[in-house]
Design a protein around this motif. Structure first.
Motif, PDB file in Angstrom:
ATOM      1  N   UNK A  94       0.570  -1.194  -0.504  1.00 25.81           N
ATOM      2  CA  UNK A  94      -0.152  -0.440  -0.055  1.00 25.81           C
ATOM      3  C   UNK A  94       0.676   1.512   0.127  1.00 25.81           C
ATOM      4  N   UNK A  95       2.326   1.536   0.726  1.00 27.31           N
ATOM      5  CA  UNK A  95       3.213   2.541   0.742  1.00 27.31           C
ATOM      6  C   UNK A  95       4.330   2.210   0.820  1.00 27.31           C
ATOM      7  N   UNK A  96       5.217   2.464   0.164  1.00 33.96           N
ATOM      8  CA  UNK A  96       6.745   2.297   0.944  1.00 33.96           C
ATOM      9  C   UNK A  96       6.659   3.231   1.439  1.00 33.96           C
TER      10      UNK A  96
END
Length: 73
Positions: free
Chosen positions: A65-67
């Motif tokens: 979803x998010x890095x």
């Protein structure tokens, strides 16, 4: 598609885990195979071996979803 094979050590060794870098009793060696050829191996503690087994046994891959990127490492 890569495959993994878990092999328990008959006599666990106290070394650094290849995954978490903690010095513990290593009880598992994981062989990384691609098209029946050995491409690598890892010596893992029990916690990391269980986590890796859970990841590879999932029917659906997880989505990112998010890095996060951190400087200095």
């Amino acid at each position: 598609m890569p495959k993994i094979t878990f092999m328990p050590f008959q006599n666990p060794k106290k070394k650094k885990c290849n995954c978490c870098d903690r010095t513990m009793l290593l009880k598992h060696r994981v062989l990384l195979l691609e098209d029946e050829s050995l491409v690598g191996d890892l010596e893992l503690c029990t916690d990391c071996a269980q986590a890796l087994a859970e990841i590879f046994n999932q029917s659906q891959p997880e989505t990112v979803e998010r890095e996060w990127y951190f400087q200095g490492k």
